[in-house]
Write an enzyme that holds these catalytic residues in place. Structure first.
Site, PDB file in Angstrom:
ATOM      1  N   ASP A   1      23.954  17.605  43.514  1.00  0.00           N
ATOM      2  CA  ASP A   1      24.542  16.424  44.099  1.00  0.00           C
ATOM      3  C   ASP A   1      23.950  16.259  45.500  1.00  0.00           C
ATOM      4  OD1 ASP A   1      26.060  17.212  41.910  1.00  0.00           O
ATOM      5  OD2 ASP A   1      27.964  17.068  42.925  1.00  0.00           O
TER       6      ASP A   1
ATOM      7  N   ASP B   1      32.434  21.946  38.803  1.00  0.00           N
ATOM      8  CA  ASP B   1      31.845  21.168  37.703  1.00  0.00           C
ATOM      9  C   ASP B   1      30.377  21.534  37.459  1.00  0.00           C
ATOM     10  OD1 ASP B   1      31.531  19.923  40.268  1.00  0.00           O
ATOM     11  OD2 ASP B   1      30.814  18.110  39.300  1.00  0.00           O
TER      12      ASP B   1
END
Lengths: 304, 304
Positions: free
Chosen positions: B213, B67
């Protein structure tokens, strides 16, 4: 009538725009889903369609240009995150497996399901899929690289029995399937009741032909003769006929010529060049030759 | 003031939805564009932003989850079709070049421009880009694979000269740049005119920190101290704190704790889990700890 739906997920061409998604379609035949091509962004379009991911087990890739296959890795990876368990089968040119192998090894390690590649030669007309509802055969096309379309042929369905006649002749249940499949019935006193008195013929099997990308190629006409729906690329208008020829694409008018020659029931055109802000010129040029023409668009569903 | 804009192209997390695009941002610093991450669909979002493709020469990839990088091949390939000529530089983990090589060879043969990979070690705080306007350094993070954020530090701009004072002291043009850069002026009779009488200080250099992240990681606080804007992932709400820890993600409250501790000016949260139909719960939980919090959304532009 059982389902035979075409869902357009994307109908743009190589250059992405904010108006059209890259190429992808889903064919729903009796609740089994088949995907054709898988450009970037297909997984989001599939989500938008609300089709059930776990009904999709087979993907057919027409050729290895990015706008027809860059969405595969994302789709495969998302299916993994969703803990899919059913095998996924990808039918494609032999090169695709080699190209995807490093990415699959890296990004899709330890998935709960397996991906199988089924290579075929796009230059040869062959049946590459067959089950009791449908067969899929390749339609060899001519483009800048080995390319084929796909012909989806529904299998004939059994006749419908006429309940009242079954009761009238007191035909036992064990005979019903044989009668559905065309047998006559012989009563205890030897009288032959012809099948035509006991059943109504089922609907004729339906056919869908997908042809993208290709130059104008009349030799495909016999193979797609009479299909219920022909999707044919129509990248360009007449003004770009030279460019169409150079890039091995078709004009809308050429798509319509193929449709007319093949006496198809309906023509759906797509794979629109990014240069067209609105595709009505393409619709106009095709409709003049073949009136039953429609423009593809994202999220369109056509039921055959 | 010169441009320092953050454009959010996508702020969803791993599972794509119809509400959010996969992660990507573009930073516009003085009309040079820098991309951070490039999830599937980024090229269409970039088109939607109307930013000029040819101003984008550097892409920074935080880590190798799909992603954050599945959109690269489509972007690179489209730049090729648009006959880009300027080199494109991709700053990333060393593995990405190997992963992309087969696809680049196959799909991007004969392009009019070159792609260069600049590998770095995401575990080490280093300057990976530097020009006269900006430097970019890695912010080592902790996720399920080697991951880093990026700190964009604007270079100080020269002071603004006070035109009236230049005229008054009849300062020759050849001296202007030195005065802008802080020198005093010495008149012909030897009088020293201090720089502070001749110039107005320029705006203080601005800083943007991107952290996605990562699990909750207070050790990044000193590195991002006082930034003008902190983007921090906020995948989950408090109710999912355990899942956040397990998956090496952060809650909105944890993002806010980092922002408060680092005394940043504003916090922008994103990378929302697909489970949140609407992210107001995340905004609420973060704002209670750090009031200057905003929710990221597609097509949002923030000017620093």
């Amino acid at each position: 009538m059982e389902k035979f739906d075409i869902h357009i997920l994307g109908c743009g061409s190589a250059l992405p725009t904010t108006r059209h998604q890259a190429t992808s379609q889903v064919i729903n035949i009796r609740e089994k889903l088949f995907m054709i091509d898988c450009g970037e962004g297909t997984q989001v379009q599939l989500r938008r369609s609300r089709l059930r991911f776990n009904r999709l087990n087979h993907i057919f890739i027409s050729h290895l240009h990015g706008d027809h296959c860059f969405g595969l890795i994302g789709l495969i990876s998302t299916f993994g995150m969703l803990e899919r368990t059913a095998d996924l089968h990808i039918h494609c040119h032999p090169d695709l497996e080699k190209l995807m192998a490093p990415q699959l090894d890296f990004f899709c390690k330890g998935m709960t399901y397996q991906v199988f590649f089924h290579p075929f030669n796009p230059g040869e007309q062959t049946v590459i899929y067959d089950d009791r509802s449908v067969s899929v055969e390749t339609i060899p096309l001519r483009h800048r690289m080995p390319t084929c379309g796909f012909l989806f042929k529904e299998k004939p369905t059994p006749n419908h029995i006429i309940r009242e006649m079954i009761d009238f002749y007191q035909i036992p249940i064990c005979m019903i399937n044989r009668i559905k499949n065309g047998e006559d019935y012989v009563t205890n006193d030897g009288t032959v009741i012809p099948n035509s008195r006991l059943t109504i013929p089922s609907d004729p099997p339906r056919m869908y032909a997908y042809c993208s990308d290709t130059c104008y190629l009349p030799r495909i006409v016999p193979q797609i003769q009479g299909v219920d729906l022909l999707f044919h690329e129509a990248t360009f208008a007449n003004t770009e006929a030279v460019r169409a020829k150079q890039t091995f694409h078709s004009t809308a008018a050429q798509a319509a010529l193929i449709a007319r020659e093949a006496q198809v029931k309906k023509l759906l055109i797509g794979h629109f060049s990014a240069r067209y802000e609105d595709e009505s010129i393409l619709l106009k040029e095709a409709s003049e030759i073949f009136p039953h023409t429609m423009l593809a668009e994202e999220n369109l569903k056509i039921s055959l």
